[in-house]
Write a protein that holds these residues in place. Sequence first.
Motif, PDB file in Angstrom:
ATOM      1  N   PRO A  44      -0.050  29.130  14.855  1.00 28.46           N
ATOM      2  CA  PRO A  44       0.181  29.439  13.766  1.00 28.46           C
ATOM      3  C   PRO A  44       1.551  28.926  13.137  1.00 28.46           C
ATOM      4  O   PRO A  44       1.953  28.642  12.029  1.00 28.46           O
ATOM      5  CB  PRO A  44       0.492  31.099  13.792  1.00 28.46           C
ATOM      6  N   ASN A  45       2.342  28.479  14.026  1.00 26.99           N
ATOM      7  CA  ASN A  45       3.504  27.814  13.815  1.00 26.99           C
ATOM      8  C   ASN A  45       3.582  26.804  14.631  1.00 26.99           C
ATOM      9  O   ASN A  45       4.529  26.440  15.850  1.00 26.99           O
ATOM     10  CB  ASN A  45       4.729  28.620  14.237  1.00 26.99           C
ATOM     11  N   PRO A  46       2.983  25.498  14.251  1.00 27.67           N
ATOM     12  CA  PRO A  46       2.922  24.245  15.319  1.00 27.67           C
ATOM     13  C   PRO A  46       4.241  23.446  15.440  1.00 27.67           C
ATOM     14  O   PRO A  46       4.881  23.695  14.378  1.00 27.67           O
ATOM     15  CB  PRO A  46       1.756  23.561  14.907  1.00 27.67           C
ATOM     16  N   PRO A  47       4.677  23.185  16.571  1.00 24.59           N
ATOM     17  CA  PRO A  47       5.818  22.389  16.749  1.00 24.59           C
ATOM     18  C   PRO A  47       5.894  21.230  15.843  1.00 24.59           C
ATOM     19  O   PRO A  47       4.613  20.480  15.588  1.00 24.59           O
ATOM     20  CB  PRO A  47       6.046  22.082  18.242  1.00 24.59           C
ATOM     21  N   GLN A  48       6.811  20.522  15.612  1.00 26.79           N
ATOM     22  CA  GLN A  48       6.883  19.265  14.770  1.00 26.79           C
ATOM     23  C   GLN A  48       6.334  17.843  15.836  1.00 26.79           C
ATOM     24  O   GLN A  48       6.237  17.931  17.084  1.00 26.79           O
ATOM     25  CB  GLN A  48       8.302  18.868  14.605  1.00 26.79           C
ATOM     26  N   ILE A  49       5.622  17.150  15.460  1.00 27.47           N
ATOM     27  CA  ILE A  49       5.053  16.111  16.134  1.00 27.47           C
ATOM     28  C   ILE A  49       5.928  15.412  17.061  1.00 27.47           C
ATOM     29  O   ILE A  49       7.083  14.864  16.562  1.00 27.47           O
ATOM     30  CB  ILE A  49       4.096  15.311  15.230  1.00 27.47           C
ATOM     31  N   PRO A  50       5.744  15.284  18.348  1.00 34.21           N
ATOM     32  CA  PRO A  50       6.647  14.579  18.960  1.00 34.21           C
ATOM     33  C   PRO A  50       6.769  12.852  18.645  1.00 34.21           C
ATOM     34  O   PRO A  50       5.400  12.365  18.411  1.00 34.21           O
ATOM     35  CB  PRO A  50       6.378  14.804  20.636  1.00 34.21           C
ATOM     36  N   SER A  51       7.903  12.218  18.548  1.00 34.27           N
ATOM     37  CA  SER A  51       7.742  10.898  18.028  1.00 34.27           C
ATOM     38  C   SER A  51       7.613   9.975  19.438  1.00 34.27           C
ATOM     39  O   SER A  51       7.766  10.475  20.645  1.00 34.27           O
ATOM     40  CB  SER A  51       9.129  10.261  17.642  1.00 34.27           C
ATOM     41  N   VAL A  52       6.777   8.772  19.155  1.00 38.69           N
ATOM     42  CA  VAL A  52       6.284   8.048  20.192  1.00 38.69           C
ATOM     43  C   VAL A  52       6.681   6.651  19.760  1.00 38.69           C
ATOM     44  O   VAL A  52       6.072   6.358  18.495  1.00 38.69           O
ATOM     45  CB  VAL A  52       5.003   8.226  20.710  1.00 38.69           C
ATOM     46  N   ASP A  53       6.929   5.856  20.623  1.00 33.70           N
ATOM     47  CA  ASP A  53       7.233   4.492  20.255  1.00 33.70           C
ATOM     48  C   ASP A  53       6.020   3.774  20.911  1.00 33.70           C
ATOM     49  O   ASP A  53       6.167   3.321  22.042  1.00 33.70           O
ATOM     50  CB  ASP A  53       8.610   3.941  21.079  1.00 33.70           C
ATOM     51  N   PHE A  54       5.199   3.724  20.037  1.00 32.02           N
ATOM     52  CA  PHE A  54       3.825   3.041  20.382  1.00 32.02           C
ATOM     53  C   PHE A  54       3.935   1.430  20.765  1.00 32.02           C
ATOM     54  O   PHE A  54       3.016   0.864  21.210  1.00 32.02           O
ATOM     55  CB  PHE A  54       2.616   3.375  19.419  1.00 32.02           C
ATOM     56  N   ASN A  55       5.055   0.814  20.332  1.00 33.96           N
ATOM     57  CA  ASN A  55       5.213  -0.653  21.063  1.00 33.96           C
ATOM     58  C   ASN A  55       5.618  -0.741  22.595  1.00 33.96           C
ATOM     59  O   ASN A  55       5.365  -1.723  23.175  1.00 33.96           O
ATOM     60  CB  ASN A  55       6.399  -1.254  20.290  1.00 33.96           C
ATOM     61  N   ARG A  56       6.099   0.495  23.055  1.00 31.26           N
ATOM     62  CA  ARG A  56       6.479   0.490  24.390  1.00 31.26           C
ATOM     63  C   ARG A  56       5.610   1.490  25.096  1.00 31.26           C
ATOM     64  O   ARG A  56       5.613   1.496  26.408  1.00 31.26           O
ATOM     65  CB  ARG A  56       7.869   0.550  24.683  1.00 31.26           C
ATOM     66  N   GLU A  57       5.281   2.661  24.575  1.00 32.29           N
ATOM     67  CA  GLU A  57       4.459   3.640  25.344  1.00 32.29           C
ATOM     68  C   GLU A  57       3.029   4.022  24.689  1.00 32.29           C
ATOM     69  O   GLU A  57       3.186   3.917  23.721  1.00 32.29           O
ATOM     70  CB  GLU A  57       5.701   4.938  25.527  1.00 32.29           C
TER      71      GLU A  57
END
Length: 130
Positions: A44-57
């Motif tokens: 009901p209160n989802p956390p903010q989407i974690p940031s991911v550096d898709f160039n490296r991970e």
Amino acid sequence: FSPVAPEAIVYQDDAGGLQDSTYIAVTRALDWEQLWQRVTSTNPNPPQIPSVDFNREMLLVAAAGRMKAGDRIHVDSVGVQKYVFHAFVTITTACTQLDIDVFTLEIVRVPKTSRRVQFQVNRTRPENCP
């Protein structure tokens, strides 16, 4: 193979955002955004989407499907062998299972690879179970 450090865990849940057994590597931001919406859809209160550096991970998603309360899933280690990136996952069945359905999942951050990703799943129970 290298163990997955606790700080590499991006998200763990058992609320049922992913109800099917799922093992995937996420390598693009658009795919991550769509998956995050599914994974957190029952919160009901989802956390903010974690940031991911898709160039490296990239992210490895391991979801066990329908299980019982107390059961767990964990991405233990990763590594490259020949031309394949291996992700070793352990599903642990609790000694005493409550009759409550859960849909346990874990998402971990690992270095990005262009190799094929293969998940190897091992099921276990604690040794001290009666």
